[in-house]
Design an enzyme around this catalytic site. Structure first.
Site, mmCIF file in Angstrom:
data_model
loop_
_atom_site.group_PDB
_atom_site.id
_atom_site.type_symbol
_atom_site.label_atom_id
_atom_site.label_comp_id
_atom_site.label_asym_id
_atom_site.label_seq_id
_atom_site.Cartn_x
_atom_site.Cartn_y
_atom_site.Cartn_z
ATOM 1 N N LYS A 76 -1.368 62.581 -28.101
ATOM 2 C CA LYS A 76 -2.690 62.980 -27.600
ATOM 3 C C LYS A 76 -2.631 64.470 -27.286
ATOM 4 C CE LYS A 76 -6.006 61.656 -23.956
ATOM 5 N NZ LYS A 76 -6.256 60.710 -22.840
ATOM 6 N N SER A 151 -10.579 58.171 -23.071
ATOM 7 C CA SER A 151 -10.552 59.473 -23.700
ATOM 8 C C SER A 151 -9.534 59.560 -24.844
ATOM 9 C CB SER A 151 -10.224 60.532 -22.638
ATOM 10 O OG SER A 151 -8.940 60.309 -22.092
ATOM 11 N N SER A 175 -8.230 55.188 -19.986
ATOM 12 C CA SER A 175 -8.229 55.831 -21.313
ATOM 13 C C SER A 175 -7.142 55.387 -22.286
ATOM 14 C CB SER A 175 -8.146 57.342 -21.159
ATOM 15 O OG SER A 175 -9.385 57.825 -20.737
HETATM 16 N N1 GLN Z 1 -13.682 57.090 -18.405
HETATM 17 C C1 GLN Z 1 -12.936 57.585 -17.300
HETATM 18 C C2 GLN Z 1 -13.354 58.995 -16.977
HETATM 19 O O1 GLN Z 1 -14.122 59.544 -17.714
HETATM 20 C C3 GLN Z 1 -11.463 57.506 -17.559
HETATM 21 C C4 GLN Z 1 -10.946 58.595 -18.398
HETATM 22 C C5 GLN Z 1 -9.443 58.586 -18.486
HETATM 23 O O2 GLN Z 1 -8.798 57.589 -18.196
HETATM 24 N N2 GLN Z 1 -8.897 59.725 -18.853
HETATM 25 O O3 GLN Z 1 -12.941 59.547 -15.996
#
Ligand code: GLN
EC number: 6.3.5.7
Length: 483
Positions: A76, A151, A175
């Site tokens: 990532k 994400s 995410s």
């Molecule tokens: N959807 C959550 C956020 O936008 C989690 C994102 C994540 O785990 N990086 O904060």
């Protein structure tokens, strides 16, 4: 060749059926051919990959072995990679080449993993759809009109489309698990502190945790083995021995106590997902598990608490991007304030700006007690609920998401609608617990995930349950059409 899992690749390499270089070339060609449909990569590192593959082949020729030696993966794009662009999905870091490798990157490279590239992601890991990336949205290989989740949407789409067997990802509020659910993968968020955050660009430091995304629990065990462990460069890393995750995969589930929280089956859950979750429960009962209804009474407060704490930490973490030391700098600033304002205004996208403002507001004098402190108190209550539940059960089971992957653009005008989709995943981050999502069926041709949560450091238990389930079901073997 591209259909192989990490475990199959390890066996093939050990048996000299093919070399890492051959496999790497096949996969790189697949990425070039198929990724234009998906947009799952931000950077391809072809030269590095070939070099690492050759080195891994040479190490095997010298008698070395190891499950990751010669295994192609991707990172990532928030894991720092020395000399390679590390963008975090943002224009702010489009020109940033990290001066060092993240601990996770260094550990996996030392184990012999081959890096094919850096995967697309929501900007600074903020999002649930991979639509906030400055490099454009990622498409879900199961239906190109739908989001892959976020994400870590790039890692998920690439692995689901068989461009590579596994990838690293991070989970601040879901995410790893949510994109795993949306793309028919297995994804594990480890206990907070199990995997080093050093060199992982911070979103919300008390919630962020790196982990594996792969097709099977067996592969997650292999990748986690290479990622986990104490790191003195990360002050929140925990100095606990790393167990052999593959060793416990075969344990029997006889007598395993599974807790199913009654709050999980509320009106917000798609009834078709509820049915698939019930089916997975029956499957696990057949394997000897015992089901018990439990309660997590403070779950309803988790989303508001998370969406105060995460932006608060983000507003602080992202203050370092000021146009001075690294990242985007505006043209011809008039003075220092103009430099800050325009560099940040141009470098950050709308979702990141929204969260910085929300976080700075929640932390400001006069509001701190009402928002941030209150959210921290709720966080403790959420954790206490889990501690009470784990006195009675060994794992907690439920849906990973209330709905399957939505259409691209469907939630763009309403950020809160997207935040609500995190309801099942964020509690594990607030409590620091490990969680796993695994394939459990399909709704309208789109994958659905079942989530398992366990007590601290029981990643092995999660992997064991998921592996046993995968020995008796075939959801995880389904391949999206066209890939
Ligand atoms: N959807 C959550 C956020 O936008 C989690 C994102 C994540 O785990 N990086 O904060």
């Amino acid at each position: 060749m591209h259909q192989m899992t990490l475990a199959e690749i390890a066996r093939g390499l050990a048996d000299k059926k093919f070399s890492s270089e051959e496999l790497t070339k096949v996969l790189l060609a697949r990425v070039t051919q198929l990724d234009p449909q998906l947009n799952s990569f931000i950077s391809l590192t072809e030269e590095l990959a070939i070099e690492q593959a050759k080195a891994a082949d040479a190490r095997r020729a010298n008698g070395e072995s190891g499950a990751l030696l010669g295994a192609p993966i991707a990172h990532k794009d928030l894991f720092c990679t020395q000399g390679i662009r590390t963008s975090c999905g943002s224009k702010m870091l489009d020109n940033f080449k990290a001066p060092y490798d993240a601990t996770v990157v260094a550990k996996l490279a030392a184990a012999g993993a081959v890096t094919l590239g850096k995967t697309n992601m929501d900007e600074f890991a903020m999002g649930s759809a991979n639509e906030s990336s400055w490099y454009g949205a990622v498409k879900n290989p199961w239906n190109l009109e739908h989001v892959p989740g976020g994400s870590s949407g790039g890692s998920a789409a690439a692995v689901a489309a068989r461009l590579l067997p596994a990838a690293t990802a991070t989970d601040t509020g879901g995410s790893i698990r949510q994109p795993a659910a949306f793309t028919n993968l297995t994804g594990l968020k480890p206990t907070y502190g199990r995997v080093s955050r050093w060199g992982m660009i911070a979103y919300a430091s008390s919630l962020d945790q790196g982990g594996p995304l792969a097709r099977t629990a067996e592969d997650c065990a292999i990748l986690l083995q290479g990622m986990a462990g104490f790191d003195q460069n990360d002050s929140t890393s925990i100095d606990e021995p790393v167990p052999d995750y593959s060793a416990s995969l075969g344990d029997s589930l006889q007598g395993l106590r599974i807790g199913v929280p009654k709050e999980y089956f509320s009106a917000g859950l798609d009834p078709r997902i509820a049915e698939l979750i019930q089916n997975s429960i029956k499957e696990l009962q057949k394997l000897g598990a015992v089901i018990k209804e439990i309660s997590l009474p403070n779950m309803q407060h988790a989303i508001p608490a998370y969406y105060v704490i995460a932006p608060a930490e983000a507003s602080s973490n992202l203050s370092r991007f000021d146009g001075v030391r690294f990242g985007h700098r505006c043209e011809q600033p008039k003075d220092l304030i103009d430099l800050y304002k325009r560099s940040r205004g141009e470098g950050f996208g709308p979702e990141v700006q929204r969260r910085i403002m929300v976080g700075a507001y929640a932390l400001s004098a006069g509001y701190y007690d009402a928002y941030y402190l209150k959210a921290q108190k709720i966080r403790r209550l959420v954790k206490n609920d889990f501690m009470a539940a784990f006195n009675e059960v060994d794992i907690i089971l439920g849906p990973t998401t209330p709905n399957p992957a939505w259409k691209l653009g469907a939630k763009n005008s309403d950020p809160v609608a997207a935040y609500l989709e995190d309801v099942y995943t964020i509690t594990a981050n607030l409590a620091g617990l490990p969680g796993l999502s695994m394939p459990a069926g399909f709704v309208d041709g789109l994958p659905v995930g079942v989530q398992l949560l366990a007590p601290y450091f029981q990643e092995g238990r999660l992997l064991n349950v998921a592996h046993q389930y995968q020995l008796h079901t075939d959801w995880h073997t389904r391949t999206p059409q066209g890939f």
